[in-house]
Design an enzyme around this catalytic site. Structure first.
Site, PDB file in Angstrom:
ATOM      1  N   PHE A   1      -6.378   3.668   8.557  1.00  0.00           N
ATOM      2  CA  PHE A   1      -5.619   4.842   8.146  1.00  0.00           C
ATOM      3  C   PHE A   1      -6.050   5.267   6.745  1.00  0.00           C
ATOM      4  CE2 PHE A   1      -1.741   6.681   6.140  1.00  0.00           C
ATOM      5  CZ  PHE A   1      -1.737   7.871   6.865  1.00  0.00           C
ATOM      6  N   GLN A   2      -6.379   6.538   6.607  1.00  0.00           N
ATOM      7  CA  GLN A   2      -6.810   7.121   5.332  1.00  0.00           C
ATOM      8  C   GLN A   2      -8.039   6.445   4.741  1.00  0.00           C
ATOM      9  OE1 GLN A   2      -3.256   7.654   2.854  1.00  0.00           O
ATOM     10  NE2 GLN A   2      -2.971   9.634   3.883  1.00  0.00           N
TER      11      GLN A   2
ATOM     12  N   LYS B   1      -7.193  -1.362  -2.034  1.00  0.00           N
ATOM     13  CA  LYS B   1      -5.811  -1.680  -2.403  1.00  0.00           C
ATOM     14  C   LYS B   1      -5.621  -3.169  -2.716  1.00  0.00           C
ATOM     15  CE  LYS B   1      -1.039  -0.865  -1.347  1.00  0.00           C
ATOM     16  NZ  LYS B   1      -0.048  -0.129  -0.576  1.00  0.00           N
TER      17      LYS B   1
END
Ligand SMILES: Cc1ncc(C[n+]2csc(CCOP(=O)(O)OP(=O)(O)O)c2C)c(N)n1
Lengths: 163, 586
Positions: free
Chosen positions: B112-113, B162
């Site tokens: 995702f993204q 992240k």
């Protein structure tokens, strides 16, 4: 004109794609490209065979130098150099062709490195021109497969590309 | 003590003395935003679109001497930033863009993204990094800031997964950095400098051509000294405006596609050209062969070797920091008492004055319709020539460049290389934050301004009282001009229909809006709204301007610098605006 460029580049992820991206983005030609690490594991050495006018080659060299990870670039054409390329070529070798193939490989100083009942695989090293000449010398119908590494080059004598 | 990667990001920015980070949060950068929340050394500016974050960081950098910083999340945040990054790249603006990335184990899984930010931005950055190990984070920041602002400056992207922002390690910010494969050019070869000076001493028709490199290298004082010492005429490129003061007699105006007659003629006909931090780009020298048709010797000073001999072959290349090279050159000129043949120089100046006389920027302001040039000229007067001006892209940009006389560097901020519509407003915001006391105006068109109009909201939030000067011709004016000249008046999709009421729009965002329709109102309105009464307010001026105006002079594609399309009063047939068929304008 054909030029052979030697590039010393940081052995980092993505460095190769910067070089390749530069060639495609600016519309330069890559005839062949080889790359591997050197005795210093932090550095890779790349050989690119390209062609273009002197102006284009000058720009290619400058643009390569501008890449942050490129340590050094030389145009081997500027002085004496040696270049070698390796080819693996698998040919049909049956009946009377079998003997003829062996003879051709010998003439070109190739080595037969794999043998089956019907095929030979020949390893051949030399200038790109020589490898081309070998292919030309063969009857096309006997060639089953060719793999070429692309040229690697090095300056003659004291001319050294190092940090 | 161990701290998180996100805290390291914040600490690195603090160590670099960053004042503002322009950004927009999202999943991949939540840790970084949490670290930002817990510090107060730098401020975060929340834009309304990531493209604007990068343009704002860009405007901040162009109007100061600092590196701009933007922060965006992964995926769409990152792709939205790309136009801004490419804009900065083509104009060599020092910038660090931090993008979030999905966690390292998810990279390559179409998470995702997830987008390959390093891959997407590779052709439009000076360099980029994907940081896979928290232990490399601090050093990467040090390198990024170093690379962005040394040599030929440019944007650097740091892509941070992240999990790296969550990982813990000791923080040590390196004092210095050296990169063996990156050695920016230094002072310039003394032998080349000597050759250049000796060539200058033989000049009969010298000309000095100054580009954005002089502004970036902070070399404008040296440029002035050189121009005055040699008593030579000087031109600035679109990117170089302000490098040499526009109100000075030795300045012949901007050159290139929309340069003045005298600048283009002098460029074409000089015998010794000194190019300073300029790159002979296609909007300056459209056809190199035509440019070289008049024999000339060229000295080219640039920090980037690849700028030299890229389009135009030069005689004396000098690779080096423009400021240092000029410094050495000036010293040598003074020391050896070099003078250009004064009789030849006088004849050259006479020729230039002759070219200057007809005034290729002449226009007539009648009683009826506001001419865009008039607005810019009045703006220059009302702001005493002191405002920082940003612009978007189109006719208004060229009018700003031609009619606002920039006397100092970093006063003129525009997207010269990429030509990005939507640049003006966010760039003005960044410039205002870098220069809180300055008057900052954005000269724009009704089409360009709509490309980042949402930033009116950011301006409200951060109290950036920029003045928006909208030259509203209801057309994609520059497109319409080309359609008129080259496509038989077929105005394909260049009419801007269904425009909003910009006054109400400005008011809706909490600002002041004013619409001006009559020529007689231009000056009084500008005076009023640029007065101290509105110093703290953003004012949106909506000037209804003439739809038929074209930008002159114009060097068409494939034409030589001396083959300009001239304004009506300079045409052989005597001109008059009636000689053009405009077709049916809406
Ligand atoms: C993002 C982007 N899209 C398209 C263009 C092509 N373009 C250049 S000028 C222009 C028209 C600009 O119109 P406006 O902002 O109203 O300015 P004017 O020319 O009328 O002064 C366009 C569409 C561009 N430069 N940038």
């Amino acid at each position: 004109m054909r030029h052979i460029l030697s590039i010393l580049i940081e052995n980092e992820a993505g460095a190769l794609s910067r070089v390749v991206g530069l060639f495609s983005a600016r519309g330069y030609n890559i005839d062949s490209l080889t790359v591997s690490t050197t005795e210093d594991a932090t550095l890779s050495r790349m050989t690119i065979v390209t062609h273009g006018s002197d102006d284009v080659i000058e720009q290619i060299t400058k643009q390569l130098n501008k890449l942050i990870e490129v340590v050094k670039v030389i145009d081997l054409n500027e002085s004496d150099h040696i270049e070698r390329e390796m080819m693996l070529i698998k040919v049909r070798a049956t009946g009377k062709d079998r003997e003829e193939m062996k003879r051709m490989a010998d003439i070109f100083r190739g080595r037969i490195i794999d043998v089956t009942e019907k095929t030979y695989t020949i390893e051949l090293t030399g200038t790109s021109e020589k490898l081309g000449a070998f292919i030309e010398a063969l009857d096309r119908t006997v060639i089953l497969e060719t793999v070429r590494t692309g040229a690697s080059g090095i300056g003659r004598g004291e001319r050294i590309l190092k940090i | 003590m161990k701290i998180s990667g996100a805290e390291i990001v914040a600490r690195c920015l603090q160590e670099e003395g960053v004042e503002f980070v322009f950004g927009y949060p999202g999943g991949a950068v939540l840790e970084i935003y949490d670290a930002i929340f817990q510090q107060d050394k730098f401020k975060h500016v929340l834009v309304r679109h990531e493209q604007a974050a990068v343009h704002a960081a860009d405007g901040y950098s162009r109007s100061s001497k600092k590196v701009g910083v933007a922060l965006v999340t992964s995926g769409p945040g990152a792709t939205n930033a790309v136009t801004g990054i490419a804009t900065a790249y083509l104009d060599s603006i020092p910038m660090v863009v931090i993008s979030g990335q999905v966690a390292t184990p998810a990279i390559g899984l179409d998470a995702f993204q997830e987008v390959d930010m390093v891959g997407i931005t590779r052709p439009c950055v000076k360099h980029n990094f994907l940081v896979r190990d928290v232990n490399e984070l601090a050093e990467t920041f040090k390198k990024a800031f170093y690379i962005a602002q040394t040599g030929r400056p440019g944007p650097v992207v740091i892509d941070i997964p992240k999990d790296v922002t969550q990982a813990m390690t000791e923080f040590n910010y390196p004092e210095s950095v050296s990169i063996r494969s990156y050695v920016p050019a230094g002072r310039g070869h003394p032998g080349q400098i000597r050759k250049a000076v000796s060539l200058i001493s033989e000049a009969k028709r010298p000309f000095i051509y100054v580009g954005g490199g002089a502004v970036l290298a902070d070399a404008c004082e040296e440029v002035r000294d050189l121009v005055r010492l040699l008593n030579a005429p000087c031109t600035n490129t679109l990117m170089g405006l302000g490098a040499y003061p526009a109100t000075d007699r030795q300045f012949v105006g901007m050159l290139g596609m929309h340069g003045t007659y005298e600048a283009n003629m002098a460029m074409q006909n000089c015998d010794v050209l000194i190019a300073v931090g300029a790159r002979f780009d296609d909007r300056v020298v459209s056809v190199p062969e035509k440019f070289l048709a008049v024999p000339k010797k060229i000295i080219h000073i640039d920090i980037d070797p690849s700028s030299i001999a890229k389009r135009v072959k030069v005689d004396i290349p000098i690779v080096g920091n423009v400021k240092d090279v000029l410094h050495e050159m000036l010293a040598l000129i003074r020391q050896t008492n070099v003078h250009i043949d004064s009789i030849a120089l006088e004849a050259w100046w006479q020729q230039i004055e002759e070219w200057r006389k007809p005034n290729s920027l002449l226009y007539v302001q009648d009683q009826e319709i506001i001419k865009p040039q008039y607005v810019v000229e009045k703006l220059w007067e009302v702001t005493n020539g002191q405002a920082i001006i940003t612009s978007d892209v189109g006719q208004h940009q060229m009018f700003a460049a031609q009619y606002y006389k920039f006397d100092r560097p970093k006063q003129w901020i525009n997207s010269g290389g990429l030509g990005t519509m939507g640049f003006g407003l966010p760039a003005a915001m960044g410039a205002q934050l870098a220069n809180p006391d300055a008057t900052v105006a954005c000269i724009t068109g009704e089409a360009s301004i709509q490309m980042n109009i949402q930033e009116l909201s950011t301006c409200k939030q951060y109290h950036t009282p920029v003045k928006i000067v909208n030259l509203n011709n209801r057309y994609l004016g520059m497109v319409r001009q080309w359609q008129e000249f080259f496509y038989g008046n077929r105005y394909s999709e260049s009419y801007m229909d269904a425009l909003p009421d910009f006054v109400k729009l400005a008011e809706a965002y909490g600002h002041v809006g004013v619409r001006v329709e009559k020529p007689a109102d231009v000056e009084p309105v500008l005076k009023e709204f640029f007065s101290s009464k509105y110093k703290e307010r953003l004012v949106f001026f909506d000037f209804m301007t003439d739809q038929k105006v074209n930008v002159f002079p114009m060097v068409g594609n494939g034409k030589g610098l001396d083959e300009m399309d001239l304004p009506p009063h300079m045409r052989n047939n005597g001109g008059g605006d009636g000689d053009r068929d405009y077709g049916n304008l809406c």
